[in-house]
Write an enzyme that holds these catalytic residues in place. Structure first.
Site, PDB file in Angstrom:
ATOM      1  N   GLU A 304       0.826  -1.215   0.000  1.00 59.29           N
ATOM      2  CA  GLU A 304       0.000   0.000   0.000  1.00 59.29           C
ATOM      3  C   GLU A 304       0.857   1.262   0.000  1.00 59.29           C
ATOM      4  OE1 GLU A 304      -2.948   0.044   3.130  1.00 59.29           O
ATOM      5  OE2 GLU A 304      -4.397  -0.993   1.858  1.00 59.29           O
ATOM      6  N   HIS A 325       9.583 -25.959  -1.364  1.00 61.84           N
ATOM      7  CA  HIS A 325       9.037 -27.094  -2.099  1.00 61.84           C
ATOM      8  C   HIS A 325       7.866 -26.675  -2.983  1.00 61.84           C
ATOM      9  CE1 HIS A 325      11.458 -30.086   0.169  1.00 61.84           C
ATOM     10  NE2 HIS A 325      11.535 -29.032   0.969  1.00 61.84           N
ATOM     11  N   LYS A 439     -13.730  -0.086  -3.842  1.00 62.55           N
ATOM     12  CA  LYS A 439     -14.814   0.261  -2.915  1.00 62.55           C
ATOM     13  C   LYS A 439     -15.905   1.032  -3.648  1.00 62.55           C
ATOM     14  CE  LYS A 439     -12.048   0.789   1.285  1.00 62.55           C
ATOM     15  NZ  LYS A 439     -11.570   1.767   2.252  1.00 62.55           N
TER      16      LYS A 439
HETATM   17  O1  PA5 Z   1      -3.512   0.725   5.948  1.00 64.91           O
HETATM   18  C1  PA5 Z   1      -4.629   1.202   5.805  1.00 64.91           C
HETATM   19  O2  PA5 Z   1      -4.852   2.403   6.027  1.00 64.91           O
HETATM   20  C2  PA5 Z   1      -5.773   0.339   5.376  1.00 64.91           C
HETATM   21  O3  PA5 Z   1      -5.357  -0.963   5.129  1.00 64.91           O
HETATM   22  C3  PA5 Z   1      -6.846   0.312   6.451  1.00 64.91           C
HETATM   23  O4  PA5 Z   1      -6.271  -0.112   7.657  1.00 64.91           O
HETATM   24  C4  PA5 Z   1      -8.008  -0.604   6.073  1.00 64.91           C
HETATM   25  O5  PA5 Z   1      -8.535  -0.198   4.842  1.00 64.91           O
HETATM   26  C5  PA5 Z   1      -9.094  -0.547   7.137  1.00 64.91           C
HETATM   27  O6  PA5 Z   1      -9.564   0.752   7.302  1.00 64.91           O
HETATM   28  P1  PA5 Z   1     -10.409   1.147   8.569  1.00 64.91           P
HETATM   29  O7  PA5 Z   1      -9.561   0.998   9.771  1.00 64.91           O
HETATM   30  O8  PA5 Z   1     -10.813   2.577   8.344  1.00 64.91           O
HETATM   31  O9  PA5 Z   1     -11.610   0.242   8.628  1.00 64.91           O
END
Ligand code: PA5
Length: 468
Positions: A304, A325, A439
């Site tokens: 990310e 393996h 989303k």
């Molecule tokens: O690293 C991030 O910001 C994302 O992976 C969020 O943690 C994930 O989308 C979950 O979001 P939230 O905590 O708002 O539900």
């Protein structure tokens, strides 16, 4: 132990010269100079807050100060309450899930639920939309005293919101005559000021913990997001923070030569492999199955953070020797697009050895007297040799043992290296705009009300003739 040396980072392995027998995979003098300048520039951006996403650097100086905070003491108190339950359901996804699960498994066991001692069974949910997963958990909590820790910074993420609705209803049904008993078993970790979860928590009086506004999910494991569930598993969360705080101090400055700061040097080598060696994939490899989920956390952290603007290393993970393996064949002889970052621990967790047997039917007596740890260590060295020979360079991170302080150190090492890597690459390491696309289409297809979703539906109708 001298704290500055808790983590050892190297580009070689015992017995091999730097760069290994693959040779030529390390930067030459000219490139080292360039990397050195880039390290300093990235460090300045991060330290001075002049880089993109600078308002999301809350994690940077967090570990050292949080340990003395009132919220940390509230976490320890809440964990003691939760420990009295049979089961804890931890509801969250992405950064609100992976860190806690990774640390619990690493510091206890991937079999935690089967071998725990006086602490609740912990199940992580809200990280999928699977009916069979819900159904299995329904069966597990039937007749049990269970608590919920729902974690969502935004409070609106679909997966955890759905799971919370489902399991909260189970809890409320269980205590339908005593609603306060259900409310006492719900613990919410969310933003301090906004979101649907916060509003519900205030209304019902649920215990609340904060996801700091200046910390993205993937950098939040050392906040209440990770610490509450981790503490419920009986892990010494103070030691985890102390390890991270020591790393915070150790990696605060770039140093005179690039190698002075192992964290920054690792980030620089990632950059080198990506830009100069044309490596597209970083394979995080562990030799300890309890660290498998840590590999998942690393994939999220780097995936990310790096992967945007059509750039970035693709993070993959493997647990060796298991995956030797399967994936091992590709690593050795597939397309030459990988380098590996291997994490090992010097001290054995137990001291299980190979015994000598009179009838050497399995022909293993040549290993008699060796511990499994020694054999695993040798497997690592042999694999690094083989991979480097095959053109897959190996970076190696070694820690004294798999304990809370070392893991806290390792977490901070990777978080900071990730931020520095992002700035070296020229991307914002703290946002994740690409995650929004799935989303927005999902909400449009699901019929979520609202202007922005109406617009997406109209766009999809125009582009694809979809009947929505
Ligand atoms: O690293 C991030 O910001 C994302 O992976 C969020 O943690 C994930 O989308 C979950 O979001 P939230 O905590 O708002 O539900």
């Amino acid at each position: 132990m001298e704290e500055a040396q808790r983590l050892c980072f190297s580009t070689a392995f015992a017995g091999g010269r730097d760069g290994g027998i693959g040779g030529g995979s390390l930067p030459d003098a000219e490139e080292r100079d360039m990397l050195s300048r880039k390290i300093v520039a990235a460090h300045d951006r991060l330290a001075k807050g002049t880089g993109d996403g600078s308002d999301m650097r809350g994690w940077l100086n967090f570990p050292a100060s949080y340990i003395d905070s009132a919220e940390f003491r509230r976490i320890l108190a809440a964990a003691e309450t939760i420990k009295k339950a049979d089961v804890l359901l931890v509801i969250g996804i992405g950064g609100s899930y992976l860190g806690a699960r990774a640390v619990v498994e690493a510091l206890t066991s991937r079999y935690y639920n089967d071998i725990r001692n006086g602490t609740p069974a912990i199940y992580f949910t809200g990280c999928n939309i699977s009916e069979s997963d819900y159904a299995a958990l329904d069966a597990i909590i039937e007749g049990k005293d269970f608590c919920i820790n729902v974690i969502s910074k935004s409070g609106t993420t679909l997966e955890p919101a759905l799971a919370f609705r489902h399991f909260r209803a189970k809890l409320e049904a269980k205590y339908q005559d005593r609603p306060k008993e259900a409310d006492k078993r719900i613990f919410v970790t969310t933003d301090a000021k906004k979101g649907a979860l916060l509003a519900q928590a205030k209304e019902r009086g649920w215990k609340r913990f904060i996801v700091p506004a200046n910390m993205g999910g993937r950098y939040s494991v050392l906040s209440a997001v990770g610490l509450l569930p981790i503490a419920c598993a009986g892990v010494d969360v103070g030691a985890l923070l102390r390890g991270a705080a020591a790393a915070q101090k150790a990696y605060a400055q770039p140093g005179a030569v690039p190698e002075d700061n192992a964290c920054y040097w690792y980030a620089a080598l990632r950059y080198h492999y990506y830009t100069r060696m044309r490596k597209a994939v970083e394979l995080f490899a562990v030799y300890e199955p309890n660290m498998t989920l840590f590999g998942e956390w690393l994939k999220q952290l780097f995936g990310e953070s790096d992967g945007k603007e059509f750039r970035g290393l693709f993070p993959a993970s493997a647990t060796f020797t298991t995956d030797l393996h399967s994936l091992g064949q590709y690593v050795q002889q597939g397309e030459r697009l990988l380098f590996e970052t291997v994490i090992t621990f010097e001290q054995p967790a137990n001291a299980l050895g190979v015994t000598k047997q009179e009838h050497n039917g399995d022909e293993l007596n040549y290993l008699a007297g060796k511990t499994l740890h020694e054999i695993n260590e040798t497997a690592f060295r042999a694999t690094a040799l083989a991979h480097q020979k095959g053109g897959c360079p190996s970076l190696h991170i070694s820690l004294p043992g798999l304990d809370a302080e070392s893991l806290g150190w390792l977490i901070y090492f990777f978080e900071k290296a990730c931020a520095i890597s992002g700035y070296m690459l020229g991307v914002n390491p703290f946002d994740q705009p690409g995650v929004e696309d799935y989303k927005s289409f999902m909400f449009a297809l699901l019929g979520k009300p609202g202007e922005e979703h109406d617009k997406t539906r109209a766009d999809l109708r125009a582009a694809y003739g979809m009947n929505i």
